[in-house]
Structures are given as C-alpha cells and as structure tokens.
Design a protein around this motif. Structure first.
Motif, PDB file in Angstrom:
ATOM      1  N   GLU A   1       0.825  -1.203   0.000  1.00 33.68           N
ATOM      2  CA  GLU A   1       0.000   0.000   0.000  1.00 33.68           C
ATOM      3  C   GLU A   1       0.862   1.258   0.000  1.00 33.68           C
ATOM      4  OE1 GLU A   1      -2.530  -0.349   3.360  1.00 33.68           O
ATOM      5  OE2 GLU A   1      -3.786  -1.947   2.498  1.00 33.68           O
ATOM      6  N   SER A   2       1.957   1.206   0.757  1.00 31.22           N
ATOM      7  CA  SER A   2       2.860   2.359   0.792  1.00 31.22           C
ATOM      8  C   SER A   2       3.507   2.599  -0.578  1.00 31.22           C
ATOM      9  CB  SER A   2       3.936   2.141   1.852  1.00 31.22           C
ATOM     10  OG  SER A   2       4.877   3.195   1.855  1.00 31.22           O
ATOM     11  N   LEU A   3       3.918   1.508  -1.268  1.00 36.29           N
ATOM     12  CA  LEU A   3       4.514   1.644  -2.601  1.00 36.29           C
ATOM     13  C   LEU A   3       3.498   2.171  -3.613  1.00 36.29           C
ATOM     14  CD1 LEU A   3       6.634  -1.638  -2.779  1.00 36.29           C
ATOM     15  CD2 LEU A   3       7.489   0.701  -2.550  1.00 36.29           C
ATOM     16  N   ASN A   4       2.260   1.699  -3.523  1.00 42.28           N
ATOM     17  CA  ASN A   4       1.225   2.190  -4.437  1.00 42.28           C
ATOM     18  C   ASN A   4       0.982   3.675  -4.260  1.00 42.28           C
ATOM     19  OD1 ASN A   4       0.814  -0.332  -5.585  1.00 42.28           O
ATOM     20  ND2 ASN A   4      -0.762  -0.922  -4.121  1.00 42.28           N
ATOM     21  N   LYS A   5       0.982   4.113  -3.020  1.00 42.18           N
ATOM     22  CA  LYS A   5       0.803   5.545  -2.757  1.00 42.18           C
ATOM     23  C   LYS A   5       1.960   6.356  -3.347  1.00 42.18           C
ATOM     24  CE  LYS A   5      -1.937   4.987   1.483  1.00 42.18           C
ATOM     25  NZ  LYS A   5      -1.972   5.216   2.943  1.00 42.18           N
ATOM     26  N   GLN A   6       3.191   5.818  -3.202  1.00 38.73           N
ATOM     27  CA  GLN A   6       4.354   6.516  -3.764  1.00 38.73           C
ATOM     28  C   GLN A   6       4.261   6.599  -5.285  1.00 38.73           C
ATOM     29  OE1 GLN A   6       7.908   4.634  -2.351  1.00 38.73           O
ATOM     30  NE2 GLN A   6       7.511   5.088  -0.199  1.00 38.73           N
ATOM     31  N   GLU A   7       3.809   5.495  -5.940  1.00 38.50           N
ATOM     32  CA  GLU A   7       3.673   5.518  -7.393  1.00 38.50           C
ATOM     33  C   GLU A   7       2.619   6.529  -7.834  1.00 38.50           C
ATOM     34  OE1 GLU A   7       2.828   1.580  -8.623  1.00 38.50           O
ATOM     35  OE2 GLU A   7       4.869   0.828  -8.297  1.00 38.50           O
ATOM     36  N   THR A   8       1.527   6.613  -7.097  1.00 38.59           N
ATOM     37  CA  THR A   8       0.483   7.585  -7.429  1.00 38.59           C
ATOM     38  C   THR A   8       1.009   9.009  -7.324  1.00 38.59           C
ATOM     39  OG1 THR A   8      -1.206   6.059  -6.609  1.00 38.59           O
ATOM     40  CG2 THR A   8      -1.850   8.363  -6.856  1.00 38.59           C
ATOM     41  N   VAL A   9       1.763   9.275  -6.265  1.00 42.41           N
ATOM     42  CA  VAL A   9       2.333  10.619  -6.082  1.00 42.41           C
ATOM     43  C   VAL A   9       3.309  10.940  -7.210  1.00 42.41           C
ATOM     44  CG1 VAL A   9       3.795  12.016  -4.581  1.00 42.41           C
ATOM     45  CG2 VAL A   9       2.004  10.588  -3.582  1.00 42.41           C
ATOM     46  N   GLN A  10       4.146   9.954  -7.590  1.00 46.45           N
ATOM     47  CA  GLN A  10       5.113  10.185  -8.664  1.00 46.45           C
ATOM     48  C   GLN A  10       4.414  10.420  -9.998  1.00 46.45           C
ATOM     49  OE1 GLN A  10       7.661   6.765  -8.516  1.00 46.45           O
ATOM     50  NE2 GLN A  10       8.803   7.485  -6.719  1.00 46.45           N
ATOM     51  N   ALA A  11       3.314   9.681 -10.269  1.00 43.55           N
ATOM     52  CA  ALA A  11       2.573   9.895 -11.511  1.00 43.55           C
ATOM     53  C   ALA A  11       1.968  11.289 -11.561  1.00 43.55           C
ATOM     54  CB  ALA A  11       1.471   8.838 -11.648  1.00 43.55           C
ATOM     55  N   ASP A  12       1.448  11.762 -10.423  1.00 45.95           N
ATOM     56  CA  ASP A  12       0.901  13.119 -10.368  1.00 45.95           C
ATOM     57  C   ASP A  12       1.984  14.155 -10.623  1.00 45.95           C
ATOM     58  OD1 ASP A  12      -1.566  12.040  -9.824  1.00 45.95           O
ATOM     59  OD2 ASP A  12      -1.398  12.274  -7.651  1.00 45.95           O
ATOM     60  N   GLU A  13       3.160  13.926 -10.039  1.00 47.15           N
ATOM     61  CA  GLU A  13       4.266  14.864 -10.242  1.00 47.15           C
ATOM     62  C   GLU A  13       4.698  14.887 -11.707  1.00 47.15           C
ATOM     63  OE1 GLU A  13       5.619  16.993  -8.165  1.00 47.15           O
ATOM     64  OE2 GLU A  13       4.280  16.408  -6.531  1.00 47.15           O
TER      65      GLU A  13
END
Length: 273
Positions: free
Chosen positions: A53-65
């Motif tokens: 779940e933590s990795l998925n959140k990081q990927e979502t943040v990186q995609a937004d950036e």
C-alpha cells in the motif's frame, strides 16, 4: 563420628528434596505450535500488505508529479513559441529591405525515396545489370512471385565444376541483344495463363542495382520481347527491402553506367556471336 555421618546424610536428603521441587517447563503441544506459526504468518502478511500500500501511494504521487512536469513543459514550449515569433518580427523590422536571417534553420526536405531502411519504388524502376553494365527499365509486379528477364538462346553449361547458363538479353523486339553468362541456380515450373501446361524455365543469379541498392537476385529466363518491359521484379526481389507506391514511376534515381567497367557489345538476334 556417627553423629557427623547422620548430619551429612540428612543434609543430602534435604538438598535432593529441594532440587526435585524446582519449577519445570511444560512441553509445547502441536496445537499451540500451529497456532503460533499461524499468528506469525498473519503478522508477516499484514506487514507485506502495508508495504505494498505504501509503494502504491508513492507511485500515485510520482505519476501526479510527472503530469505536473509535463504540463509545465507544454506551457513553457508555448511561451517559447510566442517569444520566438516576436523575435522574428523584431529581426524583420531591423532588416527592412534586406532578407531577414532565419531565427531557426528550416527543416530538411522529406526523403520520399525511402521509408526507414526500405526503398520506395514505383510501378516501374530503372535497373542496372552488372554482367553487361547496362541499364533497363523494369516493371514492378507484386502479383508475381519471382522476377524474370527477357532471354533468347538459353544454353546451360558447366564452368569450374558448377552449373552456369548462357543467354542473350533481348530488351525489345529490335535486332540488338546482349550475351550474358551467369550461375544457374535451379529450374522452376511456371503455369501459363492461357493453358494448363507447366513451362520449365531456368533461374539465373544476377547482380543488379536499384537506386543505390545493389543486390544479387534470381531471375527466371524467358522470352519477353513481345512485352513492354524486358525485366519484371517480383515479390521475392522486393521482400524486406522495398515498399511499392503504384502512384509513382521511377521513384528511385536511375543508376549510372560504371565508367571503368566495359559494356557488353550488342549481338544480332538473327545470328549468334
């Protein structure tokens, strides 16, 4: 002395009783062991899920950036285009009466002779034949499997222990022809369009040039003097090296005659050389 022995014996009995009365660790049952392992497995699964779940959140943040960066890049490109246009206007005003120097170089002309590493050929193309150092116009036919060349007086023979063939290239119905000797690759059976009979024809290997591409290709030998073009290029020649644009004629540059290589002399069709 007897009293001393009695005292020692009493002490020994007392110490033994104390040792026997100490706490003992009860053995673990199989049920308790299985329950402990199950609890450990549950904790590990929970920890892994939390990490995912933590990795998925990081990927979502990186995609937004990344989307934000792309948007900023597009905005920057737009502002740059506006600035470039204004600079062009200023330069033109400063060079009234003179040709304004271009701010950016013009794009190179599109090469219509090639698509990637493949030639773009029309329905007719010029073909250079090394054996006689001459150039003839060929018809491109994707409906034909093999290529063919107009030939008269076809004579197989042996050269250095290998099969060769001698023939006269007859480019048209005129009186001139040109003698060629080439390796004999095999024989093929061609079904005539007007009859059901099979025609056995030899296949020769010739070095040819189309545009700037030089190839060793196979040609069936057959009398084509009654046809418009002495050479036909089929699918086997075009495969993996060319694409056909039937709206064009002679799209590739005409190959030049090799200057330091002699040309084959003409031979009359009415008599052999």
């Amino acid at each position: 002395m007897s009293k001393l022995l009695v005292l020692i014996a009493s002490s020994t009995v007392f110490l033994s009783a104390c040792i026997q009365q100490g706490p003992q660790t009860p053995p673990v049952s199989s049920t308790e062991l299985a329950q402990s392992l199950q609890e450990t497995e549950s904790r590990l699964i929970q920890q892994i899920q939390q990490q995912c779940e933590s990795l998925n959140k990081q990927e979502t943040v990186q995609a937004d950036e990344l989307q934000k960066i792309s948007k900023a890049q597009r905005q920057f490109d737009g502002r740059f285009d506006v600035i470039e246009g204004k600079l062009d206007t200023v330069i033109v005003k400063q060079h009234k009466g003179d040709a304004a120097p271009p701010l950016c170089p013009k794009p190179a002309a599109v090469n219509t002779n090639n698509i990637g590493n493949k030639l773009v050929v029309g329905k007719t193309e010029w073909l250079w034949i090394e054996a006689i150092n001459r150039v003839y116009e060929a018809r491109v036919d994707t409906g034909a499997t093999t290529s063919s060349i107009s030939a008269l007086d076809i004579t197989p023979f042996e050269k250095d222990g290998k099969n060769w063939v001698r023939f006269r290239l007859a480019p048209d119905d005129g009186d001139d022809s040109f003698e060629i000797e080439a390796p004999l690759v095999r024989y093929v059976k061609i079904r005539q369009a007007s009859t059901d009979t099979l025609d056995k024809r030899p296949v020769a290997s010739l070095t040819v040039r189309l545009g700037k591409m030089t190839e060793v290709a196979e040609f069936t030998l057959n009398d084509r003097t009654h046809m418009t073009y002495p050479i036909l290029l089929g699918r086997e020649f075009l495969r993996d090296v060319a694409v056909v644009d039937v709206a064009k004629d002679n799209n590739q540059p005409k190959p030049e005659i090799v200057k330091n290589q002699p040309q084959a002399p003409s031979v009359s069709k009415s008599k052999k050389k």
